[in-house]
Design an enzyme around this catalytic site. Sequence first.
Site, PDB file in Angstrom:
ATOM      1  CG  ASN A  21      -6.614  -0.598   1.262  1.00 19.10           C
ATOM      2  OD1 ASN A  21      -5.916  -0.249   0.313  1.00 19.10           O
ATOM      3  ND2 ASN A  21      -6.104  -0.992   2.414  1.00 19.10           N
TER       4      ASN A  21
ATOM      5  CG  HIS B 193      -3.217   3.598   2.067  1.00 17.77           C
ATOM      6  ND1 HIS B 193      -3.710   3.247   0.832  1.00 17.77           N
ATOM      7  CD2 HIS B 193      -3.270   2.479   2.828  1.00 17.77           C
ATOM      8  CE1 HIS B 193      -4.040   1.974   0.851  1.00 17.77           C
ATOM      9  NE2 HIS B 193      -3.791   1.488   2.051  1.00 17.77           N
TER      10      HIS B 193
ATOM     11  CB  CYS C  29      -0.953   0.007   1.189  1.00 16.58           C
ATOM     12  SG  CYS C  29      -2.101  -1.368   1.163  1.00 16.58           S
TER      13      CYS C  29
HETATM   14  O1  UT7 Z   1      -3.387  -0.826   3.823  1.00 16.12           O
HETATM   15  C1  UT7 Z   1      -3.487  -1.337   5.108  1.00 16.12           C
HETATM   16  C2  UT7 Z   1      -4.520  -2.410   5.036  1.00 16.12           C
HETATM   17  N1  UT7 Z   1      -5.101  -2.822   6.253  1.00 16.12           N
HETATM   18  C3  UT7 Z   1      -5.844  -2.024   7.061  1.00 16.12           C
HETATM   19  O2  UT7 Z   1      -5.998  -0.852   6.903  1.00 16.12           O
HETATM   20  C4  UT7 Z   1      -6.552  -2.729   8.179  1.00 16.12           C
HETATM   21  C5  UT7 Z   1      -6.409  -2.031   9.487  1.00 16.12           C
HETATM   22  N2  UT7 Z   1      -7.369  -2.592  10.409  1.00 16.12           N
HETATM   23  C6  UT7 Z   1      -8.663  -2.208  10.402  1.00 16.12           C
HETATM   24  O3  UT7 Z   1      -9.063  -1.371   9.613  1.00 16.12           O
HETATM   25  C7  UT7 Z   1      -9.590  -2.805  11.412  1.00 16.12           C
HETATM   26  O4  UT7 Z   1      -8.860  -3.562  12.328  1.00 16.12           O
HETATM   27  C8  UT7 Z   1     -10.703  -3.694  10.771  1.00 16.12           C
HETATM   28  C9  UT7 Z   1     -11.668  -2.812   9.976  1.00 16.12           C
HETATM   29  C10 UT7 Z   1     -10.090  -4.739   9.853  1.00 16.12           C
HETATM   30  C11 UT7 Z   1     -11.489  -4.403  11.846  1.00 16.12           C
HETATM   31  O5  UT7 Z   1     -12.064  -3.459  12.722  1.00 16.12           O
HETATM   32  P1  UT7 Z   1     -11.901  -3.623  14.300  1.00 16.12           P
HETATM   33  O6  UT7 Z   1     -12.686  -2.553  14.916  1.00 16.12           O
HETATM   34  O7  UT7 Z   1     -10.429  -3.695  14.583  1.00 16.12           O
HETATM   35  O8  UT7 Z   1     -12.600  -5.009  14.533  1.00 16.12           O
HETATM   36  P2  UT7 Z   1     -11.982  -6.307  15.207  1.00 16.12           P
HETATM   37  O9  UT7 Z   1     -11.025  -6.973  14.294  1.00 16.12           O
HETATM   38  O10 UT7 Z   1     -11.547  -5.950  16.583  1.00 16.12           O
HETATM   39  O11 UT7 Z   1     -13.280  -7.198  15.281  1.00 16.12           O
HETATM   40  C12 UT7 Z   1     -14.405  -6.832  16.075  1.00 16.12           C
HETATM   41  C13 UT7 Z   1     -15.494  -7.850  15.834  1.00 16.12           C
HETATM   42  C14 UT7 Z   1     -15.002  -9.302  15.880  1.00 16.12           C
HETATM   43  O12 UT7 Z   1     -16.024 -10.067  16.492  1.00 16.12           O
HETATM   44  P3  UT7 Z   1     -15.886 -10.497  18.039  1.00 16.12           P
HETATM   45  O13 UT7 Z   1     -14.633 -11.312  18.105  1.00 16.12           O
HETATM   46  O14 UT7 Z   1     -15.825  -9.200  18.805  1.00 16.12           O
HETATM   47  O15 UT7 Z   1     -17.141 -11.284  18.231  1.00 16.12           O
HETATM   48  C15 UT7 Z   1     -14.872  -9.699  14.461  1.00 16.12           C
HETATM   49  O16 UT7 Z   1     -15.058 -11.089  14.263  1.00 16.12           O
HETATM   50  O17 UT7 Z   1     -16.018  -7.673  14.512  1.00 16.12           O
HETATM   51  C16 UT7 Z   1     -16.008  -8.938  13.833  1.00 16.12           C
HETATM   52  N3  UT7 Z   1     -15.850  -8.703  12.404  1.00 16.12           N
HETATM   53  C17 UT7 Z   1     -16.881  -8.443  11.584  1.00 16.12           C
HETATM   54  N4  UT7 Z   1     -18.208  -8.344  11.831  1.00 16.12           N
HETATM   55  C18 UT7 Z   1     -19.005  -8.050  10.775  1.00 16.12           C
HETATM   56  C19 UT7 Z   1     -14.700  -8.675  11.682  1.00 16.12           C
HETATM   57  N5  UT7 Z   1     -14.986  -8.407  10.393  1.00 16.12           N
HETATM   58  C20 UT7 Z   1     -16.341  -8.260  10.326  1.00 16.12           C
HETATM   59  C21 UT7 Z   1     -17.227  -7.971   9.271  1.00 16.12           C
HETATM   60  N6  UT7 Z   1     -18.532  -7.865   9.547  1.00 16.12           N
HETATM   61  N7  UT7 Z   1     -16.798  -7.760   8.006  1.00 16.12           N
END
Ligand code: UT7
Length: 331
Positions: free
Chosen positions: A286, A256, A116
């Site tokens: 992204n 980004h 990225c």
């Molecule tokens: O170029 C760089 C590329 N990468 C990035 O920019 C990613 C950086 N990270 C992020 O943007 C965030 O960490 C995410 C958007 C990927 C995830 O958001 P978060 O607020 O960090 O969520 P989390 O991973 O802490 O997950 C919270 C909950 C989990 O459920 P439990 O364990 O609390 O029951 C996940 O399983 O949300 C769940 N979850 C979803 N729920 C609905 C994860 N993905 C999804 C989804 N829909 N798509």
Amino acid sequence: MSQTFVRIGGWGKYLPDRVMPNSELAELVDTSDEWIRARTGIGERRIAAPEETTCTLAVHAARSALQQAGVEPEELDLVIVATCTPDYSNMPATASLVQHALGAPRAGAFDLNAVCSGFLYGLATGSQFILNGAYRSVLVIGAEVFTRILDWQDRSTCVLFGDGAGAVVLQPTDQPGGLLSFVLGSDGAGACSLFVPAGGSRQPASAETVAERAHYVKMQGRDVFRFATRVLPESVKQALEAAKLSTEDMDLLIPHQANTRIIDAAVRRLKLSESIVFSNVERYGNTSAASIPVALCEAIEAGLVQAGSTIVMSGFGAGLSWGTAVWKWQG
Ligand code: UT7
């Protein structure tokens, strides 16, 4: 003898026609439009047609940039393609395919993979060939068909990414400005925070790797989120310092486009006005190396870039890697 500066003489973008809204993803995996919008700011993304590849997306963007610059492909000295989703996983370079498709017989061509952050690495690299007088026309492209390396059964990644391409033509000028400073960084300790486990020399493709879905992107989202919210403001500050400028001198920040929450956190830490921060993540998700050049094109189209504008472009992502450039627009 007058000093040579680098300018962006042309710019272009290409987004595939097919729009995939969040609602469509909710039919594939256990997610919802509300969750995706609230956690990422993404509303929809573009998906390349089956016959499209990173090369074809790159060529569309490049042709627009060349036309804008008034540069014929025959005049091009160098084609740099920043991508982590090349047409062929090992060889040849996608840049060679682009060079041929454009009809640029004089141009050297190579791919650059900083994921990225790739466009920033490409911009800094391409600028050196102009600033040292070696070349007069350098095409820097960020292009991805990222959706082909997504696991459409993994809701934690498949909702985030999209396809696209953006390009700029770099040229010499005696008008002061252009690249004022850049910061390029890497921390390979975080390599496995965001990676594709198989298909390289470490874990070559086999029936087992395919069965294990190991050719798709794996991500520790929270680790990448923490890294991104730290490194984005830090590298912006470093690049501004290197240019002997402060945040008050910035007219536009093009971060980004990964996640609205990452951008908002950087805005808070840098104490910026939201009005100087460009975002289109809602429409494209992204697009990895394509995100910054696509955003730059849209910022220009929206009239946000004027002669004399100080633009800061900042990328971050897998590697882990980051790159920030301070660019004074010559017009
Ligand atoms: O170029 C760089 C590329 N990468 C990035 O920019 C990613 C950086 N990270 C992020 O943007 C965030 O960490 C995410 C958007 C990927 C995830 O958001 P978060 O607020 O960090 O969520 P989390 O991973 O802490 O997950 C919270 C909950 C989990 O459920 P439990 O364990 O609390 O029951 C996940 O399983 O949300 C769940 N979850 C979803 N729920 C609905 C994860 N993905 C999804 C989804 N829909 N798509």
